[in-house]
Design a protein around this motif. Structure first.
Motif, short mmCIF file in Angstrom:
data_model
loop_
_atom_site.label_atom_id
_atom_site.label_comp_id
_atom_site.label_asym_id
_atom_site.label_seq_id
_atom_site.Cartn_x
_atom_site.Cartn_y
_atom_site.Cartn_z
N GLU A 20 40.88 48.46 6.38
CA GLU A 20 40.98 47.03 6.67
C GLU A 20 42.58 46.36 6.41
O GLU A 20 42.92 46.12 7.33
N THR A 21 42.88 46.80 5.20
CA THR A 21 44.29 46.63 4.94
C THR A 21 45.50 47.07 5.98
O THR A 21 46.49 46.48 6.05
N VAL A 22 45.19 48.25 6.02
CA VAL A 22 46.31 48.97 6.92
C VAL A 22 45.98 48.34 8.51
O VAL A 22 47.18 48.01 9.08
N GLY A 23 44.94 48.18 9.02
CA GLY A 23 44.75 47.59 10.30
C GLY A 23 45.31 46.23 10.22
O GLY A 23 45.81 45.70 11.53
N ARG A 24 45.18 45.51 9.32
CA ARG A 24 45.72 44.19 9.38
C ARG A 24 47.35 44.17 9.15
O ARG A 24 47.81 43.54 9.88
N ALA A 25 47.84 45.23 8.43
CA ALA A 25 49.30 45.32 8.36
C ALA A 25 49.94 45.56 9.55
O ALA A 25 50.83 45.32 9.93
N VAL A 26 49.31 46.59 10.19
CA VAL A 26 49.71 47.21 11.63
C VAL A 26 49.49 46.12 12.81
O VAL A 26 49.85 46.52 13.94
N GLY A 27 48.35 45.37 12.71
CA GLY A 27 47.89 44.45 13.75
C GLY A 27 46.84 45.00 14.50
O GLY A 27 46.85 44.80 15.86
N ASN A 28 46.41 46.15 13.97
CA ASN A 28 45.24 46.87 14.65
C ASN A 28 43.76 46.26 14.61
O ASN A 28 43.17 46.55 13.38
N GLU A 29 43.33 45.12 15.37
CA GLU A 29 42.08 44.78 15.12
C GLU A 29 40.92 45.53 15.03
O GLU A 29 39.69 45.37 14.16
N ARG A 30 40.74 46.80 15.84
CA ARG A 30 39.75 47.61 15.66
C ARG A 30 39.76 48.36 14.38
O ARG A 30 38.65 48.54 13.97
N MET A 31 40.86 48.69 13.83
CA MET A 31 40.73 49.42 12.73
C MET A 31 40.44 48.48 11.52
O MET A 31 39.85 48.92 10.58
N GLU A 32 40.85 47.35 11.62
CA GLU A 32 40.51 46.38 10.79
C GLU A 32 38.93 45.97 10.81
O GLU A 32 38.22 45.88 9.78
N ALA A 33 38.19 45.97 12.00
CA ALA A 33 36.88 45.75 11.97
C ALA A 33 36.11 47.12 11.46
O ALA A 33 35.21 46.90 10.85
N GLU A 34 36.63 48.21 11.84
CA GLU A 34 36.00 49.40 11.33
C GLU A 34 35.94 49.52 9.73
O GLU A 34 35.16 49.90 9.01
N GLY A 35 37.22 49.20 9.14
CA GLY A 35 37.43 48.86 7.56
C GLY A 35 36.31 47.93 7.09
O GLY A 35 35.58 48.31 5.84
N ARG A 36 36.06 46.64 7.71
CA ARG A 36 35.01 45.67 7.30
C ARG A 36 33.64 46.65 7.32
O ARG A 36 32.90 46.41 6.54
#
Length: 57
Positions: A20-36
């Protein structure tokens, strides 16, 4: 066995938080959602193990 499942839950939560943190840092919403989602799965596993502990004692 319960300790093993608790450890899996903690690892799953940590991986989800990192993703989630990496997704947020790079602006990747899908990665952020997968992390959550991974964090939620870890939370559910941890809750299940805690419930088993309550009934075991």
């Amino acid at each position: 066995m319960a300790g093993d499942q608790k450890a899996k839950a903690k690892v799953e939560q940590a991986k989800g938080k990192a993703k989630e943190t990496v997704g947020r840092a790079v602006g990747n919403e899908r990665m952020e959602a997968e992390g959550r989602a991974a964090q939620s799965k870890g939370d559910a596993r941890q809750a299940k193990e805690k419930a088993k502990d309550v009934f075991k004692h």
